[in-house]
Design a protein around this motif. Sequence first.
Motif, mmCIF file in Angstrom:
data_model
loop_
_atom_site.group_PDB
_atom_site.id
_atom_site.type_symbol
_atom_site.label_atom_id
_atom_site.label_comp_id
_atom_site.label_asym_id
_atom_site.label_seq_id
_atom_site.Cartn_x
_atom_site.Cartn_y
_atom_site.Cartn_z
ATOM 1 N N GLY A 86 51.781 7.604 33.731
ATOM 2 C CA GLY A 86 51.440 6.892 32.497
ATOM 3 C C GLY A 86 52.488 7.236 31.441
ATOM 4 N N PRO A 87 52.297 6.769 30.202
ATOM 5 C CA PRO A 87 53.308 7.030 29.170
ATOM 6 C C PRO A 87 53.567 8.520 28.975
ATOM 7 N N VAL A 88 52.513 9.315 29.103
ATOM 8 C CA VAL A 88 52.657 10.748 28.831
ATOM 9 C C VAL A 88 53.386 11.444 29.988
ATOM 10 N N GLY A 89 53.038 11.081 31.216
ATOM 11 C CA GLY A 89 53.749 11.639 32.374
ATOM 12 C C GLY A 89 55.225 11.266 32.320
ATOM 13 N N LEU A 90 55.522 10.024 31.913
ATOM 14 C CA LEU A 90 56.924 9.589 31.846
ATOM 15 C C LEU A 90 57.690 10.376 30.786
ATOM 16 N N PHE A 91 57.025 10.621 29.650
ATOM 17 C CA PHE A 91 57.747 11.370 28.617
ATOM 18 C C PHE A 91 57.927 12.838 29.026
ATOM 19 N N ALA A 92 57.019 13.343 29.851
ATOM 20 C CA ALA A 92 57.185 14.717 30.364
ATOM 21 C C ALA A 92 58.470 14.808 31.190
ATOM 22 N N VAL A 93 58.784 13.731 31.910
ATOM 23 C CA VAL A 93 60.030 13.719 32.691
ATOM 24 C C VAL A 93 61.217 13.937 31.752
ATOM 25 N N PHE A 94 61.158 13.279 30.589
ATOM 26 C CA PHE A 94 62.249 13.427 29.618
ATOM 27 C C PHE A 94 62.341 14.870 29.128
ATOM 28 N N GLY A 102 63.586 17.146 31.769
ATOM 29 C CA GLY A 102 65.002 16.871 32.018
ATOM 30 C C GLY A 102 65.885 17.495 30.943
ATOM 31 N N MET A 103 65.438 17.418 29.699
ATOM 32 C CA MET A 103 66.225 17.994 28.602
ATOM 33 C C MET A 103 66.359 19.511 28.760
ATOM 34 N N LEU A 104 65.385 20.106 29.456
ATOM 35 C CA LEU A 104 65.452 21.558 29.679
ATOM 36 C C LEU A 104 65.969 21.863 31.085
ATOM 37 N N LYS A 105 66.608 20.880 31.686
ATOM 38 C CA LYS A 105 67.266 21.042 32.990
ATOM 39 C C LYS A 105 66.300 21.403 34.112
ATOM 40 N N MET A 106 65.116 20.833 34.049
ATOM 41 C CA MET A 106 64.165 21.036 35.150
ATOM 42 C C MET A 106 64.041 19.722 35.922
ATOM 43 N N LEU A 118 60.509 3.897 27.797
ATOM 44 C CA LEU A 118 60.395 5.258 28.345
ATOM 45 C C LEU A 118 61.194 5.373 29.641
ATOM 46 N N GLU A 119 61.113 4.330 30.477
ATOM 47 C CA GLU A 119 61.881 4.356 31.737
ATOM 48 C C GLU A 119 63.379 4.454 31.449
ATOM 49 N N THR A 169 50.122 11.872 20.638
ATOM 50 C CA THR A 169 49.679 13.253 20.865
ATOM 51 C C THR A 169 50.189 13.716 22.228
ATOM 52 N N GLY A 170 50.074 12.832 23.212
ATOM 53 C CA GLY A 170 50.514 13.166 24.574
ATOM 54 C C GLY A 170 52.014 13.449 24.618
ATOM 55 N N PHE A 171 52.788 12.727 23.810
ATOM 56 C CA PHE A 171 54.239 12.972 23.788
ATOM 57 C C PHE A 171 54.514 14.405 23.324
ATOM 58 N N SER A 172 53.809 14.807 22.278
ATOM 59 C CA SER A 172 54.020 16.163 21.767
ATOM 60 C C SER A 172 53.569 17.201 22.802
ATOM 61 N N GLU A 173 52.472 16.898 23.481
ATOM 62 C CA GLU A 173 51.985 17.824 24.521
ATOM 63 C C GLU A 173 53.007 17.970 25.664
ATOM 64 N N SER A 174 53.735 16.883 25.947
ATOM 65 C CA SER A 174 54.781 16.949 26.989
ATOM 66 C C SER A 174 55.828 17.984 26.619
ATOM 67 N N ALA A 175 56.203 18.002 25.342
ATOM 68 C CA ALA A 175 57.222 18.958 24.885
ATOM 69 C C ALA A 175 56.679 20.389 24.990
ATOM 70 N N LEU A 176 55.434 20.570 24.560
ATOM 71 C CA LEU A 176 54.847 21.922 24.608
ATOM 72 C C LEU A 176 54.777 22.432 26.048
ATOM 73 N N ALA A 177 54.303 21.583 26.956
ATOM 74 C CA ALA A 177 54.161 22.010 28.364
ATOM 75 C C ALA A 177 55.535 22.337 28.949
ATOM 76 N N SER A 178 56.522 21.493 28.684
ATOM 77 C CA SER A 178 57.848 21.708 29.279
ATOM 78 C C SER A 178 58.453 23.021 28.788
ATOM 79 N N HIS A 179 58.332 23.288 27.499
ATOM 80 C CA HIS A 179 58.868 24.557 26.982
ATOM 81 C C HIS A 179 58.147 25.744 27.605
ATOM 82 N N SER A 180 56.848 25.598 27.833
ATOM 83 C CA SER A 180 56.088 26.702 28.421
ATOM 84 C C SER A 180 56.461 26.910 29.897
ATOM 85 N N ILE A 181 56.733 25.813 30.593
ATOM 86 C CA ILE A 181 57.045 25.890 32.034
ATOM 87 C C ILE A 181 58.437 26.485 32.284
ATOM 88 N N TYR A 182 59.318 26.368 31.297
ATOM 89 C CA TYR A 182 60.710 26.796 31.486
ATOM 90 C C TYR A 182 60.804 28.214 32.074
#
Length: 339
Positions: free
Chosen positions: A13-21, A24-28, A70-71, A301-314
């Motif tokens: 969905g839109p939120v999963g797609l933005f998580a890819v971004f 990706g920005m954090l080289k994952m 988003l794609e 909100t989901g877009f912001s959550e994507s950023a938070l999750a990605s930084h935490s996963i790094y």
Amino acid sequence: MSHKTDVVVIGAGPVGLFAVFELGMLKMKCHVIDTLDFVGGQCSALYPEKPIYDIPAHPSISAQELIEKLEEQIKPFNTTYHLGQQVVSVHKNDDQSFDVVTSKNTKINAKAIIIAAGCGAFGPNRPPLENIEQFEGASVIYSIRDKSKLDGKDIIIAGGGDSAVDWAITLAETARSITIVHRRPKFRCAPESSSRLHQLAEEKKITIATPYQLGKLHGNNGILNSIDVVDFEGGIKNIKCDVLLPFFGLSMDLGPILDWNLNIEKKHISVASDSMKTSADGIYAIGDVATYQGKLKLILTGFSESALASHSIYSLVYPNQPLHFEYSTTKGIKSDEKV
Ligand code: FAD
């Protein structure tokens, strides 16, 4: 098929797609899985042509255009998609990595999982009508992906909520006829939509059939030609119809995700709002599926959550490399070979 990656994202969905971004920005690297055979989640499946007004910097953007943008935004990261398959199981290995298995037996090993599963694998609530499955696809359509295909048709819309009323209004200009069938005289929709519906009915551009329910479907070879609608005294009215659009909401099924021993609150996954971590180490949840105090179920909100999750996963993907926060303006978009 077996694959190895850094992160598995469940839900395109839109939120999963933005998580890819954000990943990706954090080289994952990541692989994305979705039950539907197209990306876009609710936006593409339920309301592709509707304008969304609360995406920052887009005064108005159609839901499908948002997904296309988003794609485009995630293209540099060459993500692998596994569409048309549901995630059925997750197994944690001794080295703390996960094996994610799909309904098509695709197996992906990853260091972390992001669940962006919305309301779960979703499908329409089908009206319990005899032989309806014979007409599904050609004449009974649950989600409109290209409204031009309905031009000049005799259409019956069934349901009393926002989707039913909004589509009746939208299609009134281009259909040959529109009848909206609802079991109650009052519609459960925004007051301005209800006023517009009644105005179009006065202008004879829409017929309102209330209180009626769908009865028998008539047609041949999968193509409808009319439908009987029935009132509560048993009176039957036959209405000419090429296309039936039933809008009785969605059945949402989190399915196997409910069995992964995550903390679940009213069919949503509880997360820590500063990291989107679930109760299981290495598993994160974002978007509509995630809940915490003050949660707003919105795309932004989901877009912001994507950023938070990605930084935490790094730190799971790069345990020995501290993460230095950088703006995208500083680092630019680099489609690193590893990504
Ligand atoms: P979804 O879009 O629901 O995507 C989740 C994806 O996960 C789905 O594609 C599903 O198939 C997949 N999935 C689920 N379980 C599995 C599994 N086990 N395996 C594989 N795949 C799985 N929001 C706004 O911000 N503004 C608006 O104006 C707005 N208007 C809306 C209008 C309508 C008619 C509707 C229905 C919603 C609207 N929304 C709006 C809400 C918005 O669409 C959602 O908040 C958004 O889609 C949530 O995105 P998501 O990526 O979290 O989940």
